[in-house]
Design a protein around this motif. Structure first.
Motif, PDB file in Angstrom:
ATOM      1  N   GLU A   1     -12.581  -5.193  -7.877  1.00 40.01           N
ATOM      2  CA  GLU A   1     -13.351  -5.916  -8.879  1.00 40.01           C
ATOM      3  C   GLU A   1     -12.957  -7.390  -8.835  1.00 40.01           C
ATOM      4  N   PRO A   2     -13.846  -8.277  -9.269  1.00 41.57           N
ATOM      5  CA  PRO A   2     -13.542  -9.718  -9.236  1.00 41.57           C
ATOM      6  C   PRO A   2     -12.227 -10.025  -9.949  1.00 41.57           C
ATOM      7  N   GLY A   3     -11.426 -10.879  -9.316  1.00 41.54           N
ATOM      8  CA  GLY A   3     -10.153 -11.278  -9.903  1.00 41.54           C
ATOM      9  C   GLY A   3      -8.982 -10.432  -9.479  1.00 41.54           C
ATOM     10  N   ARG A   4      -9.249  -9.266  -8.900  1.00 40.46           N
ATOM     11  CA  ARG A   4      -8.173  -8.374  -8.482  1.00 40.46           C
ATOM     12  C   ARG A   4      -7.483  -8.891  -7.222  1.00 40.46           C
ATOM     13  N   GLU A   5      -6.205  -8.583  -7.098  1.00 38.36           N
ATOM     14  CA  GLU A   5      -5.417  -8.934  -5.913  1.00 38.36           C
ATOM     15  C   GLU A   5      -5.032  -7.670  -5.172  1.00 38.36           C
ATOM     16  N   ILE A   6      -4.969  -7.771  -3.860  1.00 44.75           N
ATOM     17  CA  ILE A   6      -4.469  -6.683  -3.029  1.00 44.75           C
ATOM     18  C   ILE A   6      -3.370  -7.237  -2.140  1.00 44.75           C
ATOM     19  N   SER A   7      -2.372  -6.434  -1.891  1.00 44.33           N
ATOM     20  CA  SER A   7      -1.305  -6.848  -0.992  1.00 44.33           C
ATOM     21  C   SER A   7      -1.864  -7.087   0.411  1.00 44.33           C
ATOM     22  N   LEU A   8      -1.429  -8.165   1.032  1.00 44.43           N
ATOM     23  CA  LEU A   8      -1.859  -8.424   2.408  1.00 44.43           C
ATOM     24  C   LEU A   8      -1.322  -7.351   3.347  1.00 44.43           C
ATOM     25  N   PHE A   9      -0.221  -6.720   2.987  1.00 47.64           N
ATOM     26  CA  PHE A   9       0.270  -5.591   3.779  1.00 47.64           C
ATOM     27  C   PHE A   9      -0.799  -4.496   3.828  1.00 47.64           C
ATOM     28  N   ASP A  10      -1.336  -4.154   2.655  1.00 49.73           N
ATOM     29  CA  ASP A  10      -2.345  -3.097   2.582  1.00 49.73           C
ATOM     30  C   ASP A  10      -3.636  -3.512   3.277  1.00 49.73           C
ATOM     31  N   HIS A  11      -3.992  -4.784   3.146  1.00 47.53           N
ATOM     32  CA  HIS A  11      -5.205  -5.266   3.808  1.00 47.53           C
ATOM     33  C   HIS A  11      -5.076  -5.147   5.328  1.00 47.53           C
ATOM     34  N   VAL A  12      -3.940  -5.565   5.867  1.00 47.04           N
ATOM     35  CA  VAL A  12      -3.748  -5.502   7.314  1.00 47.04           C
ATOM     36  C   VAL A  12      -3.699  -4.057   7.790  1.00 47.04           C
ATOM     37  N   LEU A  13      -3.041  -3.182   7.054  1.00 46.00           N
ATOM     38  CA  LEU A  13      -3.036  -1.761   7.397  1.00 46.00           C
ATOM     39  C   LEU A  13      -4.462  -1.215   7.439  1.00 46.00           C
ATOM     40  N   ALA A  14      -5.272  -1.582   6.460  1.00 46.68           N
ATOM     41  CA  ALA A  14      -6.650  -1.104   6.402  1.00 46.68           C
ATOM     42  C   ALA A  14      -7.481  -1.699   7.538  1.00 46.68           C
ATOM     43  N   ALA A  15      -7.221  -2.968   7.874  1.00 48.89           N
ATOM     44  CA  ALA A  15      -7.949  -3.602   8.970  1.00 48.89           C
ATOM     45  C   ALA A  15      -7.629  -2.919  10.293  1.00 48.89           C
ATOM     46  N   LEU A  16      -6.359  -2.605  10.510  1.00 54.43           N
ATOM     47  CA  LEU A  16      -5.974  -1.887  11.725  1.00 54.43           C
ATOM     48  C   LEU A  16      -6.612  -0.496  11.759  1.00 54.43           C
ATOM     49  N   ASP A  17      -6.541   0.197  10.640  1.00 54.44           N
ATOM     50  CA  ASP A  17      -7.103   1.545  10.571  1.00 54.44           C
ATOM     51  C   ASP A  17      -8.605   1.541  10.840  1.00 54.44           C
ATOM     52  N   SER A  18      -9.289   0.471  10.389  1.00 52.02           N
ATOM     53  CA  SER A  18     -10.739   0.396  10.595  1.00 52.02           C
ATOM     54  C   SER A  18     -11.098   0.290  12.071  1.00 52.02           C
ATOM     55  N   ARG A  19     -10.135  -0.103  12.895  1.00 54.37           N
ATOM     56  CA  ARG A  19     -10.349  -0.213  14.339  1.00 54.37           C
ATOM     57  C   ARG A  19      -9.578   0.874  15.097  1.00 54.37           C
ATOM     58  N   GLY A  20      -9.159   1.907  14.363  1.00 50.73           N
ATOM     59  CA  GLY A  20      -8.528   3.048  15.002  1.00 50.73           C
ATOM     60  C   GLY A  20      -7.089   2.859  15.410  1.00 50.73           C
ATOM     61  N   VAL A  21      -6.386   1.900  14.787  1.00 53.75           N
ATOM     62  CA  VAL A  21      -4.983   1.641  15.113  1.00 53.75           C
ATOM     63  C   VAL A  21      -4.104   2.096  13.944  1.00 53.75           C
ATOM     64  N   ALA A  22      -3.175   2.973  14.228  1.00 59.31           N
ATOM     65  CA  ALA A  22      -2.218   3.420  13.214  1.00 59.31           C
ATOM     66  C   ALA A  22      -0.927   2.614  13.368  1.00 59.31           C
ATOM     67  N   ALA A  23      -0.362   2.194  12.249  1.00 61.68           N
ATOM     68  CA  ALA A  23       0.891   1.432  12.273  1.00 61.68           C
ATOM     69  C   ALA A  23       1.684   1.767  11.026  1.00 61.68           C
ATOM     70  N   SER A  24       3.003   1.665  11.143  1.00 58.82           N
ATOM     71  CA  SER A  24       3.838   1.925   9.972  1.00 58.82           C
ATOM     72  C   SER A  24       3.769   0.746   9.011  1.00 58.82           C
ATOM     73  N   ARG A  25       3.893   1.051   7.730  1.00 58.53           N
ATOM     74  CA  ARG A  25       3.869  -0.010   6.728  1.00 58.53           C
ATOM     75  C   ARG A  25       5.039  -0.972   6.926  1.00 58.53           C
ATOM     76  N   ASP A  26       6.192  -0.452   7.327  1.00 54.57           N
ATOM     77  CA  ASP A  26       7.354  -1.318   7.515  1.00 54.57           C
ATOM     78  C   ASP A  26       7.092  -2.361   8.604  1.00 54.57           C
ATOM     79  N   ARG A  27       6.483  -1.950   9.711  1.00 58.53           N
ATOM     80  CA  ARG A  27       6.203  -2.910  10.787  1.00 58.53           C
ATOM     81  C   ARG A  27       5.163  -3.934  10.359  1.00 58.53           C
ATOM     82  N   VAL A  28       4.140  -3.467   9.665  1.00 59.50           N
ATOM     83  CA  VAL A  28       3.108  -4.389   9.188  1.00 59.50           C
ATOM     84  C   VAL A  28       3.696  -5.371   8.177  1.00 59.50           C
TER      85      VAL A  28
END
Length: 208
Positions: free
Chosen positions: A51-78
């Motif tokens: 929703e407008p005004g909400r923040e998301i962790s860039l860690f979660d965004h990058v994990l989701a971006a990788l997943d959207s292209r079929g790449v799995a990565a650990s949260r610690d590495r990201v």
């Protein structure tokens, strides 16, 4: 009186990558994470409905971006890669220390920062002449969940300082974000009108 300060561009200047997507890609690759084709597009796409005004962790965004292209990565590495990409040199801005000390002499003082990288704001403060222990509260959008100018961001810092937004004076360099304190019911000190060196006298006048 309660006082809060924006961080980046107000109290400190921080070196930031000219191309964040490329900087994150380099750090991911350095940690053995495969960077997918068309990474720039994946990085820029929204992957989590917000929703407008909400923040998301860039860690979660990058994990989701990788997943959207079929790449799995650990949260610690990201997390390590993203932090390294944005953890640049920090310079304390002239007048910042005096401004914070003047506000602290008149009541609780905090930081309110829009930042989607967990821990980065505290790291920046501790790398500056203004270590995080100097403040009564450090409120960051990725932690409270709301980005300025959303009124809930200002409510979060006011609550952390033990008062209400009506008692809050917020100092910042960006009227579009920091200026949101006015709509929330507080007072805005814009660096466009009040340079840091003049903040002590303005704070004194407002506290009378």
């Amino acid at each position: 009186m309660l006082a809060s300060f924006d961080l980046f561009g107000t109290l400190v200047d921080a070196a930031r990558p000219a191309n964040p997507a490329a900087a994150v890609a380099d750090e991911l690759a350095a940690r053995g994470v495969r960077v997918p084709d068309a990474w720039n597009e994946a990085y820029r796409e929204p992957h989590v409905p917000l929703e407008p005004g909400r923040e998301i962790s860039l860690f979660d965004h990058v994990l989701a971006a990788l997943d959207s292209r079929g790449v799995a990565a650990s949260r610690d590495r990201v997390a390590a890669a993203v932090t390294a990409a944005f953890d640049g040199d920090i310079d304390t801005r002239a007048g910042a220390l005096d401004a914070v000390e003047a506000a602290a002499a008149r009541g609780p003082v905090g930081v309110l920062s829009n930042c989607s990288v967990p821990g980065l704001a505290t790291r920046a403060l501790d790398a500056s002449a203004l270590d995080s222990d100097r403040f009564d509260a450090v409120v960051v959008s990725v932690d409270c969940g709301w980005r300025k100018p959303d009124p809930r961001a200002f409510a979060a810092v006011a609550d952390a300082l033990g008062g209400s937004v009506a008692d809050l004076v917020h100092v910042g360099d960006d009227p579009a974000t920091d200026g949101g304190v006015t709509a929330a019911g507080g007072t805005f000190l814009s660096l466009d009108d009040t340079p840091l060196r003049r903040v002590p006298e303005r704070v004194e006048a407002l506290s009378c």
